[in-house]
Design a protein around this motif. Structure first.
Motif, mmCIF file in Angstrom:
data_model
loop_
_atom_site.group_PDB
_atom_site.id
_atom_site.type_symbol
_atom_site.label_atom_id
_atom_site.label_comp_id
_atom_site.label_asym_id
_atom_site.label_seq_id
_atom_site.Cartn_x
_atom_site.Cartn_y
_atom_site.Cartn_z
ATOM 1 N N GLY A 1 0.782 -1.231 0.000
ATOM 2 C CA GLY A 1 0.000 0.000 0.000
ATOM 3 C C GLY A 1 0.806 1.269 0.000
ATOM 4 N N ASN A 2 2.130 1.176 0.203
ATOM 5 C CA ASN A 2 2.994 2.365 0.211
ATOM 6 C C ASN A 2 2.463 3.479 1.113
ATOM 7 O OD1 ASN A 2 3.385 1.458 -3.030
ATOM 8 N ND2 ASN A 2 5.202 1.774 -1.803
ATOM 9 N N TYR A 3 2.080 3.138 2.332
ATOM 10 C CA TYR A 3 1.595 4.166 3.251
ATOM 11 C C TYR A 3 2.751 5.034 3.724
ATOM 12 C CZ TYR A 3 -3.322 3.497 3.816
ATOM 13 O OH TYR A 3 -4.665 3.510 3.599
ATOM 14 N N GLU A 4 2.517 6.326 3.766
ATOM 15 C CA GLU A 4 3.530 7.254 4.260
ATOM 16 C C GLU A 4 3.038 7.771 5.601
ATOM 17 O OE1 GLU A 4 6.437 8.804 2.560
ATOM 18 O OE2 GLU A 4 6.275 6.914 1.474
ATOM 19 N N GLN A 5 3.739 7.410 6.656
ATOM 20 C CA GLN A 5 3.277 7.817 7.978
ATOM 21 C C GLN A 5 3.203 9.341 8.090
ATOM 22 O OE1 GLN A 5 5.833 7.007 11.266
ATOM 23 N NE2 GLN A 5 4.185 7.130 12.764
ATOM 24 N N PHE A 6 4.173 10.002 7.464
ATOM 25 C CA PHE A 6 4.173 11.468 7.500
ATOM 26 C C PHE A 6 3.979 12.053 6.097
ATOM 27 C CE2 PHE A 6 6.362 10.274 11.428
ATOM 28 C CZ PHE A 6 5.573 10.966 12.325
ATOM 29 N N GLY A 7 3.120 11.398 5.326
ATOM 30 C CA GLY A 7 2.847 11.861 3.969
ATOM 31 C C GLY A 7 2.330 13.291 3.958
ATOM 32 N N GLY A 8 1.537 13.655 4.959
ATOM 33 C CA GLY A 8 1.004 15.010 5.048
ATOM 34 C C GLY A 8 2.123 16.028 5.205
ATOM 35 N N GLU A 9 3.080 15.679 6.029
ATOM 36 C CA GLU A 9 4.206 16.599 6.241
ATOM 37 C C GLU A 9 4.990 16.753 4.942
ATOM 38 O OE1 GLU A 9 8.579 17.055 7.870
ATOM 39 O OE2 GLU A 9 7.712 15.386 6.788
ATOM 40 N N ARG A 10 5.067 15.674 4.156
ATOM 41 C CA ARG A 10 5.770 15.733 2.871
ATOM 42 C C ARG A 10 5.033 16.626 1.878
ATOM 43 N NH1 ARG A 10 8.164 9.726 3.766
ATOM 44 N NH2 ARG A 10 9.549 10.533 5.342
ATOM 45 N N ILE A 11 3.716 16.619 1.958
ATOM 46 C CA ILE A 11 2.940 17.530 1.104
ATOM 47 C C ILE A 11 3.297 18.974 1.491
ATOM 48 C CG2 ILE A 11 0.598 18.416 0.700
ATOM 49 C CD1 ILE A 11 0.421 15.820 -0.552
#
Lengths: 1303, 152
Positions: B67-77
């Motif tokens: 699923g390639n979940y990014e725990q801090f995907g929001g921070e990367r945005i």
């Protein structure tokens, strides 16, 4: 004295105070300086204090009384001092023999060392040191087995947990074949298992890993170590006290006065410990320097080295090592001299052990890619010899090769453990002792090495300083001195000259380190970045001294954008950053070229600006999938992996010496992509009803019924004609009451109804091809439950049942998520959660994934609802009856209706059920768990709450995936996948649903063949059986899958696994015997629909009806260690049409290449009746692989043409043609193909199928020759600027072929 | 009407946010890639962004098996917005009050103050979303009022 007597009197005179308590009182309440008088004031006190200070034999060893812990360094030291003084003669005698033992040991004179050890034991008794040495001798004189045997013997005799812990670890740390890292992790594991307070933990680390490099440990203090030393013999007490003193000195100078007082008391009594003299020389400001016995002869050699007389050094070192093997300085000088003279290493041949250590020292100083390996070897030697002063120096040496922040501390321990007055002390940070130490050592200022070390320390006042005749060595000394004086500009000026020049590696390392540090101090960040990246990408020189974290912090403070145009920046960051943190740096650099595809960069131009090494490093280490995947250019993981594939292809071109590495990565990428693709297809095709087969099954009956229907129709002549409207299918269902309609009695309607009901019965309940069988094998049998459970399992939220009780959740109990009382309640709550999840998933499986009809109403909550009634059927009948022109047409129409109902209505309902109502139930369980655990006080620092929150989103995703997998498939056009991809996908799938019991089987494929993706279920059933029945943890479980070459009509697939001794073998044998006996009995195949039935019934059903690959053979073998089960797939040689083989080859190859659309080849068949063996797939796959590899074109631009010509002279030509890129060097292709043609008749090197072939054509030859017996002696090719053609020639008169044509 | 971009993959949260923003013109995307793409191409159309912290890297079907979940995907945005200078006022709405990181946990407040510090020019604040309570709505409302209309 009066004061002391006053204090003592009440103690001595009070008979009510037990002597033991009185001694403890003395320790706690008296001044350390008065301990001796106080203890000697009463003979009983003295007796108690000295009790068990040595042990005659191992059996006598006991833990002594440490009395009271004072938490006072002076008291603890002086408490030990009393015993040490009392037994000083013994200690001194021991130390003398210890030195002799160590020398003999290093010289590999193990017999002599053994004799010395026996003397020590006889004279001074047993202690920790003798125990360790007995193990050491067993290991080195004999082998590890003897070491273990001695360990076992010792453990049986020693009762003290301290001794047991140490003996156990000593045995490991001296094991010759145990790596340093493994040894440390073994220690950590033992250590973590010890439940005790910090003081004891400190002691265990201190005695086990004293100054071991690469092991960070924060001691609370050393008072506790000294206190616990009381529990051991006086000899051990002495050794520990001196080691503590050195440790304290190496950290700071504040304890120097206490240590000095302690050492001064024993100095007159002990003459055989150089460490005592080194300590006094360093910390005693008043006493004149004591010259150690070895100093003068060894200094002569060091001086020779300082002035660059390397040849002489070599000779002197060799001679000295024979008589002074414990002087580590000789090892270093010898190796450095060899390297300075560019000489290869040669064994000295008087001690294998010394040669091994020297060889590792030599190689570690070469600073190449191998050096790290040798550093680790040295670390292991240092650990094995940590009880020798030599081991402590060795450890300090290895630390000096890296960038340890505690280097000064390690170096000080090394120098204080030296057997000479070590000049190197002069260039260490000695804190407040420095000035006095320099002054004290003035007598040595005739020595060049002392002068040089002082000079390095920034003292320019040395007169008559002779610099080395070696310019580089001399410049290193000068720049180190300048650096020490913070003259960074001058350092840079001198050392920049050497960058990139050939030089002695350890001096080069010195220079680069100084340059790097000077850049940092002068804020020349760009230069520091370029220097670091140059070194990192250098394939020859290797250093780990640069403090990259400091540089990166400085860059980030300034803003990395400033350096965005440097390729060196991402190279530098790749060392410690990954994923998005690296992407940020990488993309800024890429955007300077306005390009987001690294494979499209103009490499030649970039190489001109930087260097090929840097560009290769950038592509290899920075442009990985984990970095580039954040680019918006890549819309899926497949696209990101495709770009990485292109990068690897590019790397193969520009870094051909590492072709193997890139090919391995390409193969991994292809494998991962193929597995992903296979699993996606497998998941999409999970609900499968084989309608074609059902129609065939029904055909005879329906034909009969249709004739009957037609006959009736002729009589009734009903003429209401309406066209078939599939969008009306929703009217089919959910009617439960029949209306009173006379037409229901219409005989033609009733005839139709009989056909309809039979068809529906087959569609739903055919044991071979029906929906319920598929739901059973592919959904209810483990899959759905495991999928749902895996969400919570991988987050460690559920446990399993044992004896009807859920077991404790050890993952969280070990992590202590709350206080003791709450922990119990938390465990209970987690068990309740496990139960809720299990019961609910069982409910979904047993009640919801079931079929209901108006006739079959057992499963009242079943989601597959196929209700009908006369009203609905009559409508349908009247709509379609004009189209009932044959048995086939009537079946077609009914099946279409059933399929559309399943796809449009039932699927929609199930999708909503799973994603809404089932999801809501799970969400409630999760929410309740979360709020209950918060109330129970789960710590915010534990991962438990984040995991619970995460499970809330994860279960939603999983339910959506499961819901989607209920989409019905009815075509039998499964993808053909190669067997290896199927096995890999099965492993991946099994591991996904068993996240805490992952398997990693060994896969050996002798023969590759294409098969249907449903075979994934077969292997999954196998693996689930193994996980469940082997009774082994995933770490211990070893699974092997072998696909053998076909024999006759069978292709054997053998799955083997080890088993736990707990497995009941006779029971397993009995079960497998029954499976074998029933293997060809298909009568009870519906047993596969019974949940909880044997996994082998499911396997049988899938092989029989889905994979269409069941044979009559099944074999097994069971013994105490292993279970082997062989399935035999059908192999039909020479029965497949050539055009089918070509299509299958292309398809199986393309399943390996992710994200690339399948491109239909041009196939021209001029001889269609030619049938061949399926092995030809292997041949064509290899041909396609070669084409892709060598065409120079992106796959999507490739055009492949297959031509099969009419036979000529009993031989059939198959020509494969492909276009090529303009960039391809056709001369190379031509020459390669010529060589293949020339060797085509050469069979000598073919070997067997296990041979690793150099070229794909060798394997083609092998397959044609051995597997197919179809190789002829002809081979042709044609190369033009635009295309390449290769012709293979197969014999027409293959015995099997002719037979099959006739058949 | 104010236009909002929502980057969120949790179906229940999406439902609740949709109900909350029913008076608004909103677009929902479910991954880092689709979210960032929308910001880059159409930032001027939006008034603000509602951002989840743990999101998948790609939309469903395009990801890896896990699923390639990014725990801090929001921070990367947020980092990408800053890097690309495409700064859209952002409110973080997360159901996590604790985030597991190497060597311990990061609390909601710690994360919030880190984000405030790093993205001060466009980060508005964080809302702790709890499906069983409605307090998040008030907090969200308060933050929204701080954001000016894009045309103002």
């Amino acid at each position: 004295m009066d004061y002391l007597q006053k204090k003592l009197r009440p103690l001595i005179n009070n008979s009510k105070i037990p002597a033991f308590q009185a001694v403890a009182f003395i320790k706690n309440d008296f001044n350390p300086g008065d301990f001796e008088t106080a203890i000697e004031s009463k003979s009983l006190y003295k007796k108690i204090k000295l009790q068990n200070s040595s042990f005659k034999s191992i059996e006598d060893v006991v833990q002594r009384e440490p009395f009271i812990f004072t938490n006072d360094i002076k008291k603890e030291l002086f408490w030990l001092l009393y015993n040490i003084k009392q037994e000083s003669k013994k200690i001194d005698g021991f130390l003398l023999l210890k030195k002799k033992f160590e020398d003999s040991f290093l010289l590999s004179n193990y017999e002599e060392a053994y004799t010395i050890l026996q003397t020590i034991r006889n004279e001074f008794g047993e202690n920790l040191w003798t125990i360790e040495m007995s193990l050491l001798l067993k290991e080195f004189q004999y082998n590890t087995k003897e070491n273990w045997s001695e360990l076992s013997n010792l453990l049986s005799k020693l009762n003290s947990p301290f001794y047991q812990f140490f003996v156990n670890f000593f045995s490991k740390r001296i094991e010759e074949n145990m790596s340093f890292d493994n040894c440390i992790s073994q220690f950590q594991s033992d250590f973590d298992g010890v439940i005790c307070d910090k003081m004891i933990k400190d002691f265990l680390v201190f005695k086990s890993l004293y100054n071991a490099a690469n092991f960070d440990y924060a001691y609370k203090n050393f008072e506790g170590v000294l206190y616990l030393a009381n529990m051991f013999s006086t000899i051990d007490q002495y050794l520990i006290a001196i080691d503590v003193a050195i440790k304290l000195i190496s950290y700071e100078s504040k304890n120097d006065p206490i240590i000095l007082q302690f050492v001064s008391k024993i100095l007159p009594l002990i003459s055989n410990d150089d460490k005592l003299f080194n300590i006094v020389n360093l910390i005693d400001k008043k006493k004149e320097v004591i010259v150690l016995e070895n100093t003068v002869p060894i200094l002569l050699i060091l001086d020779e080295y300082s002035i660059g007389n390397f040849e002489n050094c070599i000779k002197l070192c060799v001679d000295a090592l024979k008589i002074k093997p414990s002087v580590f300085e000789l090892y270093e000088i010898y190796c450095k001299s060899l390297i300075n003279l560019n000489l290869d290493f040669e064994n000295l041949n008087f001690s294998p052990l010394i040669d091994k250590i020297l060889f590792s020292v030599y190689n570690s100083l070469l600073y190449n890619n191998e050096s790290e390996t040798y550093c680790y070897k040295l670390l292991k030697y240092s650990l094995a010899l940590l009880s020798f002063d030599f081991g402590k120096k060795l450890s300090a040496f290895v630390t000096s090769l890296g960038k340890d922040v505690l280097m000064n501390h390690h170096s000080l321990i090394g120098c204080l453990s030296s057997t000479i007055n070590n000049p190197r002390l002069l260039n260490l940070n000695l804190d407040s002792r420095e000035e006095n130490f320099i002054k004290k050592n003035e007598c040595f200022m005739v020595s060049e090495s002392f002068k040089i070390n002082l000079f390095i320390n920034g003292d320019n006042s040395q007169s008559n300083l002779i610099f080395s005749q070696n310019q580089l060595q001399s410049d290193v000394y000068k720049t180190r001195s300048l650096f020490y004086q913070s003259k960074f500009e001058e350092v840079i000026k001198i050392v920049e000259f050497y960058v990139g020049k050939s030089a002695s590696p350890f001096y080069y390392d010195n220079i680069l380190h100084l340059l790097f540090q000077s850049y940092i101090y002068t804020n020349r960040l760009k230069e520091a970045i370029i220097l670091t990246a140059t070194i990192i990408s250098d394939k020859v020189f290797f250093t780990n001294k640069f403090n990259i974290e400091v540089l990166i912090n400085k860059i980030q403070t300034k803003g990395h954008e400033v350096f965005a145009n440097l390729i060196e920046l991402p190279i530098l960051f790749s060392l410690i950053k990954k994923d998005y943190d690296l992407y940020e740096i990488y993309i800024d650099y890429m955007l300077t070229y306005e390009e987001e595809y690294p494979s499209k960069l103009n490499i030649e131009d970039i190489v001109k600006i930087y260097s090929i090494e840097k560009v290769v490093y950038f592509l290899k280490e920075v442009c990985t999938v984990s970095t580039i995947r954040y680019s918006l250019e890549f819309k899926s993981i497949d696209e990101a992996e495709q770009e990485r594939y292109e990068i690897c292809m590019l790397l193969k071109k520009i870094d051909s010496s590492n072709n193997l590495i890139y090919e391995r990565e390409i193969s991994d990428l292809l494998r991962t992509g193929a597995v992903r693709k296979a699993l996606k297809e497998f998941n999409a095709g999970r609900l499968y009803v084989n309608v074609e087969s059902l129609k065939n099954l029904q055909s005879k009956n329906v034909k009969e019924n249709f004739l009957r229907y037609k006959e009736i129709e002729m009589i009734t002549k009903d003429k209401n004609l309406i066209g078939f409207n599939p969008s009306k299918v929703e009217q089919w269902v959910n009617y439960t009451d029949s209306q009173n309609n006379s037409q229901f009695d219409n005989p033609s309607f009733l005839a139709f109804k009989a056909i309809y009901l039979e068809t529906r019965e087959k569609f739903l309940f055919s044991k071979e091809y029906g929906l319920d069988s598929c739901l059973s094998t592919n959904f209810r049998h483990g899959a759905v439950k495991n999928h749902l459970r895996s969400v919570f399992e991988k987050l460690n939220l559920v446990t399993v049942k044992e004896d009807e009780e859920y077991i404790d959740n050890y993952y969280w109990s070990e992590r202590k998520v709350a206080d003791y009382n709450s922990n119990y309640k938390i465990q209970e709550r987690l068990k309740k959660f496990s139960q809720e999840i299990d019961e609910y998933t069982d409910y979904i499986r047993d009640n919801l994934i079931q079929i209901q009809t108006e006739r079959f109403t057992d499963n009242k909550e079943g989601l597959f609802r196929y209700f009908t009634n006369d009203t609905l059927l009559l409508d349908f009948f009247q709509e379609h009856k004009t189209r009932f022109v044959s048995g086939d047409s009537i079946m077609e129409i009914i099946y279409s209706g059933l399929i559309q109902t399943t796809i449009f209505e039932i699927f929609q309902n199930i999708y909503e059920k799973f994603t809404i109502s089932i999801n809501n139930t799970f969400q409630k369980y999760v929410e309740d768990l979360q709020s209950d655990l918060r109330l129970l006080g789960v710590s915010n620092q534990s991962e438990l709450l984040p995991n619970i929150i995460k499970s809330s989103t994860d279960i939603q995703s999983e339910l959506e995936i499961i819901a989607e997998s209920f989409f019905l498939n009815t075509t039998s056009s499964f993808s053909l996948l190669d067997i290896e991809t199927i096995i890999n996908a099965s492993v991946e799938y099994t591991n996904k649903i068993n996240p805490n019991n992952c398997i990693s089987p060994e896969i050996c494929i002798q023969f590759s063949l294409p098969a249907y993706s449903s075979l994934i279920f077969v292997f999954n059933n196998f693996f689930n059986n193994i996980i469940e029945h082997s009774k082994l943890s995933s770490e211990d479980l070893k699974v092997k899958i072998e696909v053998f070459n076909p024999k006759g009509n069978y292709l054997e697939v053998k799955v083997s696994n080890n088993i736990s001794p707990l497995v009941n073998i006779s029971e397993t044998q009995k079960k497998l015997k029954i499976v074998k006996e029933n293997w060809n009995n298909h009568e009870n195949i519906e047993r596969s629909n019974t949940e909880g039935g044997s996994g082998f019934d499911k396997i049988k059903r899938i092989l029989l009806y889905e994979v269409i690959a069941k044979t009559d053979k099944f074999e097994y073998s069971v013994n105490a260690e292993e279970v082997q089960i062989s399935l035999f797939l059908p192999f039909k040689p020479f029965t497949i049409k050539i055009e089918n083989i070509i299509s299958a080859s292309m398809a199986t190859y393309y399943t390996k290449v992710s994200s690339v659309e399948y491109i239909e080849p041009i196939i021209t068949i001029n001889y269609p009746s030619f049938v061949v063996s399926s092995s030809l797939v292997v041949v064509f796959n290899l041909m396609i692989e070669n084409i892709i590899k060598h065409s120079g074109l992106q796959i999507e631009h490739l055009k492949i043409k297959f031509e099969v010509f009419e036979p000529k002279n009993e031989v059939i030509e198959i020509k494969i043609t492909n276009n090529i890129s303009e960039q391809v060097d056709i001369q190379i292709i031509e020459s390669n193909l010529k060589s293949i043609k020339d060797n085509w008749k050469n069979y000598v090197d073919l070997g067997d199928s296990n041979t690793k072939y150099v070229s794909g054509f060798d394997l083609i030859k092998h397959t044609l020759y051995y597997d197919m017996v179809s190789k002829t002696e002809e081979f042709e090719f044609f190369v033009s600027r635009k295309e390449v053609s290769i012709s293979l020639f197969l014999p027409l008169n293959q015995p099997e072929n002719e037979k099959n044509i006739n058949n | 009407m104010r236009k909002i971009l929502i980057i969120e993959d949790d179906k229940i949260k999406i439902e609740k946010l949709s109900a909350f923003f029913k008076e608004y013109d909103y677009t929902i995307v479910e991954s880092y890639h689709s979210g960032l793409k929308e910001i880059v191409s159409s930032i001027t159309q939006y008034d603000f962004l509602i951002l989840d912290m743990t999101i998948p890297l790609w939309d469903k079907g395009n990801t890896d098996l896990g699923g390639n979940y990014e725990q801090f995907g929001g921070e990367r945005i947020l980092r990408e917005m800053k890097r690309r200078k495409k700064e859209l006022p952002t409110i973080l709405v997360t159901m996590f009050d604790i985030f597991s990181i190497l060597g311990g946990n990061l609390t909601f407040d710690e994360l919030n103050s880190y984000l405030k510090n790093q993205f001060a020019t466009f980060y508005v604040g964080a809302v702790f979303y709890n499906a069983s309570e409605d307090t998040w709505k008030t907090q969200l409302e308060n933050f929204i009022q701080l954001i000016p209309n894009r045309n103002d």
